[in-house]
Motif scaffolding. Structure first.
Motif, PDB file in Angstrom:
ATOM      1  N   LEU A  10       0.841  -1.185   0.000  1.00 29.32           N
ATOM      2  CA  LEU A  10       0.000   0.000   0.000  1.00 29.32           C
ATOM      3  C   LEU A  10       0.879   1.239   0.000  1.00 29.32           C
ATOM      4  O   LEU A  10       1.839   1.317   0.770  1.00 29.32           O
ATOM      5  CB  LEU A  10      -0.882   0.040   1.256  1.00 29.32           C
ATOM      6  CG  LEU A  10      -1.809  -1.125   1.499  1.00 29.32           C
ATOM      7  CD1 LEU A  10      -2.452  -0.997   2.877  1.00 29.32           C
ATOM      8  CD2 LEU A  10      -2.879  -1.176   0.432  1.00 29.32           C
ATOM      9  N   TRP A  11       0.559   2.195  -0.846  1.00 26.79           N
ATOM     10  CA  TRP A  11       1.240   3.479  -0.795  1.00 26.79           C
ATOM     11  C   TRP A  11       0.472   4.355   0.181  1.00 26.79           C
ATOM     12  O   TRP A  11      -0.712   4.620  -0.011  1.00 26.79           O
ATOM     13  CB  TRP A  11       1.297   4.123  -2.179  1.00 26.79           C
ATOM     14  CG  TRP A  11       2.336   3.498  -3.048  1.00 26.79           C
ATOM     15  CD1 TRP A  11       2.147   2.505  -3.964  1.00 26.79           C
ATOM     16  CD2 TRP A  11       3.725   3.786  -3.052  1.00 26.79           C
ATOM     17  NE1 TRP A  11       3.345   2.167  -4.546  1.00 26.79           N
ATOM     18  CE2 TRP A  11       4.332   2.943  -4.005  1.00 26.79           C
ATOM     19  CE3 TRP A  11       4.536   4.674  -2.346  1.00 26.79           C
ATOM     20  CZ2 TRP A  11       5.696   2.968  -4.269  1.00 26.79           C
ATOM     21  CZ3 TRP A  11       5.894   4.696  -2.617  1.00 26.79           C
ATOM     22  CH2 TRP A  11       6.465   3.856  -3.570  1.00 26.79           C
ATOM     23  N   MET A  12       1.125   4.780   1.250  1.00 26.87           N
ATOM     24  CA  MET A  12       0.486   5.573   2.290  1.00 26.87           C
ATOM     25  C   MET A  12       1.062   6.985   2.290  1.00 26.87           C
ATOM     26  O   MET A  12       2.295   7.159   2.230  1.00 26.87           O
ATOM     27  CB  MET A  12       0.693   4.921   3.657  1.00 26.87           C
ATOM     28  CG  MET A  12       0.135   3.509   3.726  1.00 26.87           C
ATOM     29  SD  MET A  12       0.268   2.812   5.372  1.00 26.87           S
ATOM     30  CE  MET A  12      -1.109   3.656   6.138  1.00 26.87           C
ATOM     31  N   ARG A  13       0.189   7.973   2.377  1.00 28.49           N
ATOM     32  CA  ARG A  13       0.632   9.372   2.449  1.00 28.49           C
ATOM     33  C   ARG A  13       1.193   9.618   3.842  1.00 28.49           C
ATOM     34  O   ARG A  13       0.538   9.358   4.847  1.00 28.49           O
ATOM     35  CB  ARG A  13      -0.532  10.313   2.190  1.00 28.49           C
ATOM     36  CG  ARG A  13      -0.106  11.761   2.124  1.00 28.49           C
ATOM     37  CD  ARG A  13      -1.296  12.665   1.792  1.00 28.49           C
ATOM     38  NE  ARG A  13      -0.858  13.981   1.417  1.00 28.49           N
ATOM     39  CZ  ARG A  13      -0.605  14.969   2.281  1.00 28.49           C
ATOM     40  NH1 ARG A  13      -0.762  14.772   3.570  1.00 28.49           N
ATOM     41  NH2 ARG A  13      -0.213  16.148   1.862  1.00 28.49           N
ATOM     42  N   ALA A  14       2.421  10.113   3.893  1.00 31.31           N
ATOM     43  CA  ALA A  14       3.080  10.370   5.175  1.00 31.31           C
ATOM     44  C   ALA A  14       2.926  11.824   5.598  1.00 31.31           C
ATOM     45  O   ALA A  14       2.543  12.117   6.722  1.00 31.31           O
ATOM     46  CB  ALA A  14       4.557  10.009   5.085  1.00 31.31           C
ATOM     47  N   CYS A  15       3.249  12.752   4.691  1.00 32.10           N
ATOM     48  CA  CYS A  15       3.167  14.176   4.990  1.00 32.10           C
ATOM     49  C   CYS A  15       3.440  14.940   3.705  1.00 32.10           C
ATOM     50  O   CYS A  15       3.765  14.358   2.683  1.00 32.10           O
ATOM     51  CB  CYS A  15       4.177  14.569   6.074  1.00 32.10           C
ATOM     52  SG  CYS A  15       5.897  14.335   5.604  1.00 32.10           S
ATOM     53  N   GLY A  16       3.335  16.247   3.791  1.00 42.21           N
ATOM     54  CA  GLY A  16       3.701  17.081   2.657  1.00 42.21           C
ATOM     55  C   GLY A  16       5.207  17.213   2.554  1.00 42.21           C
ATOM     56  O   GLY A  16       5.910  17.203   3.572  1.00 42.21           O
ATOM     57  N   LEU A  17       5.716  17.334   1.347  1.00 43.38           N
ATOM     58  CA  LEU A  17       7.159  17.494   1.152  1.00 43.38           C
ATOM     59  C   LEU A  17       7.658  18.732   1.900  1.00 43.38           C
ATOM     60  O   LEU A  17       8.725  18.712   2.511  1.00 43.38           O
ATOM     61  CB  LEU A  17       7.473  17.606  -0.339  1.00 43.38           C
ATOM     62  CG  LEU A  17       8.944  17.805  -0.703  1.00 43.38           C
ATOM     63  CD1 LEU A  17       9.780  16.618  -0.251  1.00 43.38           C
ATOM     64  CD2 LEU A  17       9.093  18.028  -2.202  1.00 43.38           C
ATOM     65  N   LEU A  30       3.021   4.743  10.090  1.00 42.32           N
ATOM     66  CA  LEU A  30       2.383   4.265   8.860  1.00 42.32           C
ATOM     67  C   LEU A  30       2.113   2.775   8.974  1.00 42.32           C
ATOM     68  O   LEU A  30       3.042   1.987   9.137  1.00 42.32           O
ATOM     69  CB  LEU A  30       3.285   4.526   7.650  1.00 42.32           C
ATOM     70  CG  LEU A  30       3.672   5.988   7.409  1.00 42.32           C
ATOM     71  CD1 LEU A  30       4.719   6.074   6.313  1.00 42.32           C
ATOM     72  CD2 LEU A  30       2.438   6.798   7.040  1.00 42.32           C
ATOM     73  N   GLY A  31       0.866   2.402   8.896  1.00 45.44           N
ATOM     74  CA  GLY A  31       0.522   0.982   8.978  1.00 45.44           C
ATOM     75  C   GLY A  31       1.003   0.333  10.249  1.00 45.44           C
ATOM     76  O   GLY A  31       1.404  -0.827  10.244  1.00 45.44           O
ATOM     77  N   ALA A  47      12.863   6.694   3.111  1.00 47.30           N
ATOM     78  CA  ALA A  47      12.084   6.184   4.239  1.00 47.30           C
ATOM     79  C   ALA A  47      12.787   4.938   4.765  1.00 47.30           C
ATOM     80  O   ALA A  47      13.069   4.007   4.010  1.00 47.30           O
ATOM     81  CB  ALA A  47      10.657   5.859   3.794  1.00 47.30           C
ATOM     82  N   VAL A  48      13.085   4.947   6.063  1.00 48.46           N
ATOM     83  CA  VAL A  48      13.758   3.820   6.717  1.00 48.46           C
ATOM     84  C   VAL A  48      13.070   3.534   8.046  1.00 48.46           C
ATOM     85  O   VAL A  48      12.322   4.362   8.566  1.00 48.46           O
ATOM     86  CB  VAL A  48      15.267   4.102   6.942  1.00 48.46           C
ATOM     87  CG1 VAL A  48      15.990   4.325   5.620  1.00 48.46           C
ATOM     88  CG2 VAL A  48      15.481   5.292   7.871  1.00 48.46           C
ATOM     89  N   ASP A  49      13.352   2.378   8.595  1.00 45.89           N
ATOM     90  CA  ASP A  49      12.795   2.037   9.897  1.00 45.89           C
ATOM     91  C   ASP A  49      13.323   3.010  10.947  1.00 45.89           C
ATOM     92  O   ASP A  49      14.493   3.399  10.913  1.00 45.89           O
ATOM     93  CB  ASP A  49      13.176   0.599  10.254  1.00 45.89           C
ATOM     94  CG  ASP A  49      12.261   0.013  11.294  1.00 45.89           C
ATOM     95  OD1 ASP A  49      11.093  -0.249  10.974  1.00 45.89           O
ATOM     96  OD2 ASP A  49      12.722  -0.162  12.438  1.00 45.89           O
ATOM     97  N   HIS A  50      12.469   3.399  11.874  1.00 44.72           N
ATOM     98  CA  HIS A  50      12.869   4.338  12.923  1.00 44.72           C
ATOM     99  C   HIS A  50      13.669   3.640  14.030  1.00 44.72           C
ATOM    100  O   HIS A  50      14.378   4.288  14.793  1.00 44.72           O
ATOM    101  CB  HIS A  50      11.612   5.003  13.493  1.00 44.72           C
ATOM    102  CG  HIS A  50      11.879   6.084  14.489  1.00 44.72           C
ATOM    103  ND1 HIS A  50      12.808   7.099  14.297  1.00 44.72           N
ATOM    104  CD2 HIS A  50      11.335   6.326  15.708  1.00 44.72           C
ATOM    105  CE1 HIS A  50      12.807   7.908  15.353  1.00 44.72           C
ATOM    106  NE2 HIS A  50      11.930   7.458  16.220  1.00 44.72           N
ATOM    107  N   ILE A 110       4.626  13.217   0.341  1.00 41.51           N
ATOM    108  CA  ILE A 110       5.506  12.054   0.418  1.00 41.51           C
ATOM    109  C   ILE A 110       4.652  10.833   0.680  1.00 41.51           C
ATOM    110  O   ILE A 110       3.840  10.813   1.605  1.00 41.51           O
ATOM    111  CB  ILE A 110       6.536  12.223   1.547  1.00 41.51           C
ATOM    112  CG1 ILE A 110       7.405  13.441   1.279  1.00 41.51           C
ATOM    113  CG2 ILE A 110       7.391  10.959   1.700  1.00 41.51           C
ATOM    114  CD1 ILE A 110       8.230  13.875   2.462  1.00 41.51           C
ATOM    115  N   GLU A 111       4.842   9.819  -0.148  1.00 39.48           N
ATOM    116  CA  GLU A 111       4.157   8.547   0.027  1.00 39.48           C
ATOM    117  C   GLU A 111       5.189   7.460   0.253  1.00 39.48           C
ATOM    118  O   GLU A 111       6.270   7.483  -0.332  1.00 39.48           O
ATOM    119  CB  GLU A 111       3.309   8.204  -1.206  1.00 39.48           C
ATOM    120  CG  GLU A 111       2.166   9.165  -1.421  1.00 39.48           C
ATOM    121  CD  GLU A 111       1.293   8.781  -2.611  1.00 39.48           C
ATOM    122  OE1 GLU A 111       1.685   7.890  -3.402  1.00 39.48           O
ATOM    123  OE2 GLU A 111       0.207   9.376  -2.747  1.00 39.48           O
TER     124      GLU A 111
END
Length: 122
Positions: A10-17, A30-31, A47-50, A110-111
């Motif tokens: 799934l492509w999830m919207r994270a935030c605005g650039l 996300l998810g 995007a990487v694991d936190h 950003i997705e």
């Protein structure tokens, strides 16, 4: 009877650039996953694991960004292991790797691609 397990991306919207400053990271949930978003330039986001692969602490969005040659990197703020933002490869300890997620910019947002929970089909 055979069962098939299928996972869906799934492509999830994270935030605005514009919500991210170049050279800094932020965290998005996300998810059910904490994902560190790192903007390295005007139009390049990773995007990487936190979670820090070495300690398991949720700190990677606070990591130090940089590069190794042409490869953008992030260093853990705890023990300074350096990871390739694109591949997750650890330059300082080959036994470690940082989970990466595909990301893209769509209409100024950003997705991030997150695998949905697998569904079991009969």
């Amino acid at each position: 009877m055979s069962m098939t397990i299928e996972s869906t991306t799934l492509w999830m919207r994270a935030c605005g650039l514009r919500d991210l400053e170049p050279g800094w990271g932020e965290v998005a949930l996300l998810g059910g996953r904490q994902v560190a978003l790192v903007r390295v330039s005007a139009d390049e986001v990773y995007a990487v694991d936190h979670l820090d692969p070495h300690t398991g602490a949720p700190v990677m969005a606070r990591g130090i960004t940089g590069s190794r040659g042409e490869r953008p990197t992030i260093a853990s703020p705890l023990h300074k292991e350096v990871y390739d933002l694109a591949t997750g490869e650890c330059f300082t300890d080959p036994a470690l790797s940082l989970r990466t997620y595909p990301s893209r910019i769509v209409d100024g947002a950003i997705e991030v691609a997150i695998e949905a929970e697998p569904e079991v089909a009969a």
